[in-house]
Design a protein around this motif. Structure first.
Motif, PDB file in Angstrom:
ATOM      1  N   ARG A   1       0.817  -1.223   0.000  1.00 59.70           N
ATOM      2  CA  ARG A   1       0.000   0.000   0.000  1.00 59.70           C
ATOM      3  C   ARG A   1       0.842   1.260   0.000  1.00 59.70           C
ATOM      4  NH1 ARG A   1      -3.045  -0.502   5.190  1.00 59.70           N
ATOM      5  NH2 ARG A   1      -1.493  -2.042   5.743  1.00 59.70           N
ATOM      6  N   ARG A   2       1.936   1.261   0.760  1.00 59.55           N
ATOM      7  CA  ARG A   2       2.727   2.485   0.882  1.00 59.55           C
ATOM      8  C   ARG A   2       4.204   2.142   0.884  1.00 59.55           C
ATOM      9  NH1 ARG A   2       0.661   5.906   5.912  1.00 59.55           N
ATOM     10  NH2 ARG A   2       2.235   7.322   5.074  1.00 59.55           N
ATOM     11  N   VAL A   3       5.006   3.048   0.312  1.00 59.57           N
ATOM     12  CA  VAL A   3       6.453   2.909   0.274  1.00 59.57           C
ATOM     13  C   VAL A   3       7.057   4.151   0.906  1.00 59.57           C
ATOM     14  CG1 VAL A   3       8.488   2.673  -1.189  1.00 59.57           C
ATOM     15  CG2 VAL A   3       6.381   1.473  -1.791  1.00 59.57           C
ATOM     16  N   PHE A   4       8.050   3.944   1.767  1.00 60.56           N
ATOM     17  CA  PHE A   4       8.717   5.051   2.449  1.00 60.56           C
ATOM     18  C   PHE A   4      10.169   5.104   1.974  1.00 60.56           C
ATOM     19  CE2 PHE A   4       5.541   3.094   5.196  1.00 60.56           C
ATOM     20  CZ  PHE A   4       4.692   4.161   5.424  1.00 60.56           C
ATOM     21  N   GLU A   5      10.657   6.323   1.696  1.00 60.56           N
ATOM     22  CA  GLU A   5      12.021   6.516   1.218  1.00 60.56           C
ATOM     23  C   GLU A   5      12.752   7.500   2.114  1.00 60.56           C
ATOM     24  OE1 GLU A   5      12.195   7.763  -2.782  1.00 60.56           O
ATOM     25  OE2 GLU A   5      11.667   5.804  -3.632  1.00 60.56           O
ATOM     26  N   ALA A   6      14.064   7.280   2.222  1.00 61.57           N
ATOM     27  CA  ALA A   6      14.950   8.223   2.916  1.00 61.57           C
ATOM     28  C   ALA A   6      16.189   8.387   2.043  1.00 61.57           C
ATOM     29  CB  ALA A   6      15.312   7.704   4.301  1.00 61.57           C
ATOM     30  N   ARG A   7      16.503   9.613   1.657  1.00 59.10           N
ATOM     31  CA  ARG A   7      17.645   9.902   0.796  1.00 59.10           C
ATOM     32  C   ARG A   7      18.776  10.475   1.631  1.00 59.10           C
ATOM     33  NH1 ARG A   7      16.729  10.427  -4.869  1.00 59.10           N
ATOM     34  NH2 ARG A   7      14.617   9.740  -5.414  1.00 59.10           N
ATOM     35  N   SER A   8      19.973   9.970   1.385  1.00 57.34           N
ATOM     36  CA  SER A   8      21.139  10.476   2.092  1.00 57.34           C
ATOM     37  C   SER A   8      21.553  11.825   1.510  1.00 57.34           C
ATOM     38  CB  SER A   8      22.295   9.489   1.957  1.00 57.34           C
ATOM     39  OG  SER A   8      22.794   9.501   0.618  1.00 57.34           O
TER      40      SER A   8
END
Length: 641
Positions: free
Chosen positions: A455-462
């Motif tokens: 349902r949902r995707v979470f991203e974290a960018r360096s």
């Protein structure tokens, strides 16, 4: 419902059949037998108020026909008489039996058939109604103590009253004497038969199924219109009726419905009651099976702090049911009941859950359901050897470099994507760049991601990290040159010289064939060369190494590895004029990069140095001249000023 309808139709058909074939009722007044010789009796065929022609029979033979349904008969002689009648369109009536007696004393019973529940009276009579005293009645030879005068009342009549009766009394005529009547047989007929209780289905029905009890009895054709009531009992306790319907239905059986059942049929006044033989019913519980576990949300994947509702369902199994909740990594039950709720899911709630259902005789468990509690990823960073790097990372060509991507928090599985200058190049938590070359220079960033199911995707960018790749030893040499006080003007001059050399070379190369030549070097150790797209310098080149380009497109154009080391330059203590060697001509290309190598030789003080110092490692200066692609362009080296 269909069974009850069939039973009702069958009973209605039987009733119609009885009504259509109903014979007339023959009555006699006075309604006693025996009678004394010489007495008159009145016979009536059917309803007294309805007058219709009738046909009469005696002793089974046709006797006479009368215009009315009444007939007067005088008993002229001793003997037994049997009378029957028939109205128009009807069958023969039941026979009425009459006996004519010459005895002094006679016990008189009703001429009509005696049925259960009737009011039965027996009379002890003398010839011509002479006076009697000390009257006694006997049943099957036993004296009955409950008689009153010359009449014995048995009400309501019961089948046990059937038997042989006679009476005795003192008859007062010319002389008084004790007389005894002849014995007469009395039969009390059934008003209806003893009911039979039956089940529609097995005697051990499964719990939850329907149960239908049917109470059957047969009525007497002499009393076709008797209204009967039905009652149903379980272990002696009334559970249905009184009712006219002969069936009792339990829509959904429970274990408490097990027991001994019977039914009772009675008249409306209750004068006649008959009960069936008992039937034992055992309600069989269905074993628990098909236990399933469901969650809300359906995939049992939630964010930290979300509400979770688990529900337990049973496909088969009779109740009452009990439920318990369990998780894989914890002993003991979590709770009871068909529902289990977590108001705010925590990371510690991440586990496999199952529920258990039991009905007291069997137990079954559901398959395990994994509850996944997700914490979104955050605080991604790039690290080298476990140490987070800053905005710029400088490394020397030839080194090996591995970049790792770390996240501050977030539940697994976590996926990693590596970007160089915004383009995806690799996946995984670690990127093995291998031996560094100019092509590895650029801006790096890692992207960490986890998901909440589908349902949902979470991203974290360096943060972005700029990787600078320098030639081996160039960083140290550059510091030494600056420490020696190399003028800034010389650096500018070298850059201009490189640009003019590229221009000169391109002009010279325009009309010549594709050949490889050697690059020349001046007395000051400056070497020029041209690199093609294949990454190898054309001709004979001295030690050189291109600096990394900033853009991604430039990185792909750079050579895969720096050029090999050059020969040491020829050193001289005497000043001399520089030699100029033009770059061998070659068909120009838009991707060509011009570079030069500068070798610096130190001289120790005065006009007559004691000797040249060892040549230092060459440095490379690139000049990228875009757009100058005319074949007539030429380039040349500039002398040192």
């Amino acid at each position: 419902m269909g069974t009850a309808r069939s039973i009702a139709l069958l009973l209605w058909a039987q009733l119609l059949s009885l009504v259509g074939s109903q014979p007339p009722l023959l009555t006699m007044d006075p309604p006693w037998t025996p009678q004394f010789v010489g007495q008159n009796v009145k016979l009536t065929c059917g309803e007294p108020s309805v007058s219709s022609s009738s046909t009469w029979y005696t002793n089974g033979q046709w006797w006479k026909k009368t215009p009315s349904n009444h007939l007067h008969v005088e008993l002229s002689g001793k003997g037994k008489y049997s009378f029957q009648c028939q109205t128009q369109g009807s069958e023969l009536s039941p026979a009425v039996h009459l006996t004519a007696s010459y005895d002094w004393l006679a016990l008189q019973v009703p001429t009509r058939a005696v049925l259960e529940g009737d009011s039965l009276s027996l009379r002890c009579s003398a010839w011509k109604d002479k006076k009697l005293s000390q009257v006694k009645f006997f049943h099957d030879g036993k004296l009955l103590q409950d008689s009153r005068g010359d009449e014995l009342l048995l009400s309501p009549a019961e089948q046990q009253h059937s038997g042989s009766y006679h009476c005795s009394a003192y008859v007062h005529f010319f002389s008084t004497g004790l007389k005894a009547s002849a014995q007469i047989d009395l039969v009390v007929q059934e008003l209806f038969s003893v009911p039979e209780l039956s089940l529609q289905g097995p005697q051990e029905p499964p719990e939850g199924s329907a149960l239908t009890l049917l109470c059957s009895t047969r009525g007497n054709a002499l009393r076709p219109h008797v209204s009967l009531q039905h009652l149903f009992y379980q272990d002696g306790r009334l559970v249905g009726g009184p009712q006219s319907a002969p069936q009792h239905r339990v829509p959904a059986l429970l274990p408490s419905h097990s027991g001994s059942y019977s039914c009772q049929v009675q008249t409306e006044t209750g004068s006649v009651r008959k009960r069936s033989a008992p039937i034992t019913v055992t309600v069989r519980r269905i074993p628990v099976a098909g236990v399933s576990l469901h969650s809300d949300p359906p995939d049992a994947q939630v964010l930290l702090g979300d509400r979770v509702l688990l529900s337990c369902a049973v496909a088969e199994g009779s109740g009452p049911l009990s439920f318990s909740w369990h998780r894989q990594n914890r002993t003991g039950a979590l709770g009871s009941g068909p529902l289990y709720e977590l108001q705010a899911a925590q990371l510690g709630d991440d586990d496999r859950y199952h529920c258990t259902a039991s009905n007291g005789i069997s137990t079954a468990s559901s398959p395990q359901l994994r509850l996944a509690v997700t914490l979104p990823v955050s605080n991604a960073s790039i690290a080298v050897l476990g140490t987070e790097v800053g905005a710029e990372l400088e490394r020397t060509a030839g080194e090996e470099l591995n970049l790792s991507c770390r996240v501050g928090e977030g539940t697994g599985p976590v996926g990693f994507v590596w970007l160089r200058d915004g383009q995806e190049l690799s996946r995984g938590p670690t990127w093995h760049l291998g031996v560094l070359g100019p092509q590895h220079a650029g801006t790096y960033q890692c992207v960490a991601a986890n998901s909440l199911g589908t349902r949902r995707v979470f991203e974290a960018r360096s943060p972005e990290v700029l990787l600078v790749v320098t030639r081996q030893g160039w960083g140290r040499r550059r510091a030494q040159v600056l420490a020696a006080g190399l003028p800034a003007s010389l650096l500018v001059l070298l850059a201009v010289a490189a640009a003019l050399a590229r221009h000169f070379w391109r002009r010279r190369r325009g009309g010549e064939s594709h050949k490889r030549g050697a690059a020349g070097s001046d007395a000051r150790g400056t070497t020029w060369g041209q690199r093609g797209d294949n990454g190898a310098p054309p001709g004979t080149l001295t030690a050189s190494s291109p600096l990394p380009a900033a853009a991604s497109k430039r990185q792909h154009r750079d050579p895969a590895a720096p050029p090999g080391p050059s020969s040491p330059p020829i050193l001289s203590t005497e000043p001399s004029e520089p030699d100029y060697i033009n770059v061998p001509p070659r068909t120009p290309s838009a991707e060509d990069v011009l570079y030069c190598t500068v070798t610096i030789t130190e001289h120790r003080g005065g006009a007559s140095p004691r000797g040249p110092s060892a040549p230092q490692e060459a440095a490379v200066t690139y000049a990228d001249l875009r757009g100058m692609q005319h074949p007539s362009d030429s380039y040349e080296n500039l002398p040192h000023q």
